[in-house]
Write a protein that holds these residues in place. Structure first.
Motif, PDB file in Angstrom:
ATOM      1  N   THR A 188       0.811  -1.221   0.000  1.00  0.00           N
ATOM      2  CA  THR A 188       0.000   0.000   0.000  1.00  0.00           C
ATOM      3  C   THR A 188       0.842   1.267   0.000  1.00  0.00           C
ATOM      4  O   THR A 188       0.363   2.317   0.424  1.00  0.00           O
ATOM      5  N   TYR A 189       2.066   1.186  -0.459  1.00  0.00           N
ATOM      6  CA  TYR A 189       2.978   2.329  -0.400  1.00  0.00           C
ATOM      7  C   TYR A 189       3.108   2.961  -1.779  1.00  0.00           C
ATOM      8  O   TYR A 189       4.123   2.808  -2.462  1.00  0.00           O
ATOM      9  N   GLY A 190       2.075   3.686  -2.193  1.00  0.00           N
ATOM     10  CA  GLY A 190       2.073   4.320  -3.510  1.00  0.00           C
ATOM     11  C   GLY A 190       3.211   5.297  -3.703  1.00  0.00           C
ATOM     12  O   GLY A 190       3.768   5.418  -4.791  1.00  0.00           O
ATOM     13  N   GLY A 212      16.985  -2.074  -1.803  1.00  0.00           N
ATOM     14  CA  GLY A 212      16.793  -1.350  -3.053  1.00  0.00           C
ATOM     15  C   GLY A 212      17.471  -1.976  -4.257  1.00  0.00           C
ATOM     16  O   GLY A 212      17.310  -1.492  -5.383  1.00  0.00           O
ATOM     17  N   GLN A 213      18.225  -3.052  -4.044  1.00  0.00           N
ATOM     18  CA  GLN A 213      18.877  -3.716  -5.171  1.00  0.00           C
ATOM     19  C   GLN A 213      17.823  -4.370  -6.060  1.00  0.00           C
ATOM     20  O   GLN A 213      16.818  -4.890  -5.589  1.00  0.00           O
ATOM     21  N   ILE A 214      18.074  -4.356  -7.367  1.00  0.00           N
ATOM     22  CA  ILE A 214      17.189  -4.976  -8.345  1.00  0.00           C
ATOM     23  C   ILE A 214      17.748  -6.354  -8.689  1.00  0.00           C
ATOM     24  O   ILE A 214      18.939  -6.487  -8.986  1.00  0.00           O
ATOM     25  N   PRO A 272       9.960   0.358   1.880  1.00  0.00           N
ATOM     26  CA  PRO A 272       9.451   1.062   3.070  1.00  0.00           C
ATOM     27  C   PRO A 272       9.622   0.211   4.332  1.00  0.00           C
ATOM     28  O   PRO A 272       9.470  -1.018   4.293  1.00  0.00           O
ATOM     29  N   ARG A 273       9.920   0.843   5.469  1.00  0.00           N
ATOM     30  CA  ARG A 273      10.142   0.114   6.727  1.00  0.00           C
ATOM     31  C   ARG A 273       8.911  -0.666   7.161  1.00  0.00           C
ATOM     32  O   ARG A 273       9.019  -1.710   7.780  1.00  0.00           O
ATOM     33  N   TYR A 306      11.335  -8.769  -0.288  1.00  0.00           N
ATOM     34  CA  TYR A 306      11.420  -8.215  -1.637  1.00  0.00           C
ATOM     35  C   TYR A 306      10.036  -7.822  -2.112  1.00  0.00           C
ATOM     36  O   TYR A 306       9.017  -8.210  -1.528  1.00  0.00           O
ATOM     37  N   LEU A 307      10.016  -7.062  -3.195  1.00  0.00           N
ATOM     38  CA  LEU A 307       8.764  -6.673  -3.841  1.00  0.00           C
ATOM     39  C   LEU A 307       8.891  -7.008  -5.315  1.00  0.00           C
ATOM     40  O   LEU A 307       9.818  -6.552  -5.992  1.00  0.00           O
ATOM     41  N   GLY A 308       7.958  -7.814  -5.835  1.00  0.00           N
ATOM     42  CA  GLY A 308       7.939  -8.143  -7.255  1.00  0.00           C
ATOM     43  C   GLY A 308       7.212  -7.050  -8.033  1.00  0.00           C
ATOM     44  O   GLY A 308       6.172  -6.565  -7.619  1.00  0.00           O
TER      45      GLY A 308
END
Length: 152
Positions: free
Chosen positions: A65-67, A103-105, A137-138, A144-146
């Motif tokens: 939910t972190y737009g 933040g690494q991809i 975001p903390r 990770y985020l896909g």
């Protein structure tokens, strides 16, 4: 005929009278700087997502939910986007990758080709050049985020 006597002079006051302040001079506003960038030939830089980016990025986690974070990611990628001089059609590629906590991809891949190798490579380079992205975001508790990103 006799000359008329001079009228009496007023008596000097204790405080010297100050002259009335002069009104400030009117300031003429400077013309605004041009709002459109100068026209250039050659490589086009700009938003890889086209004019509207609201439906062009997706996340694997429906609870994300972190737009504001996605806005930062898109801004970072946009800074590195260099559109190659390809045909006049509407080129579009779908890329998938993961953003780690720091933040690494990772796991960057071309999910759907645009049909132009030059366009696909440019889209991949824009993402690779954006690493590292801002840390996740903390409040987001996963490792990770896909991301699925449509580049136009």
């Amino acid at each position: 005929p006799q000359p008329k006597p001079e009228p009496p002079k007023p008596a000097p006051t204790a405080a010297a009278e100050k002259p009335a302040p002069t009104p400030p001079k009117a300031v003429t506003p400077r013309p605004a700087a041009p709002t459109s960038p100068p026209k250039r030939k050659g490589i086009v830089r700009g938003n890889p997502l086209g004019a509207s980016s609201s439906a062009t990025v997706g996340v694997e986690d429906p609870n994300f939910t972190y737009g504001y974070y996605l806005d930062r990611v898109l801004a970072a990628i946009s800074e590195n986007w260099v559109r190659p001089p390809v045909g006049g059609g509407l080129d579009e590629a779908l890329l998938a990758f993961r953003i780690l906590e720091n933040g690494q991809i990772t796991e960057l891949r071309l999910a759907t080709s645009s049909g132009s190798d030059a366009f696909d490579r440019a889209a991949m380079r824009a993402i690779e050049a954006s690493t590292p992205l801002p840390p996740l975001p903390r409040g987001y508790k996963k490792d990770y985020l896909g991301i699925q990103l449509v580049v136009r």
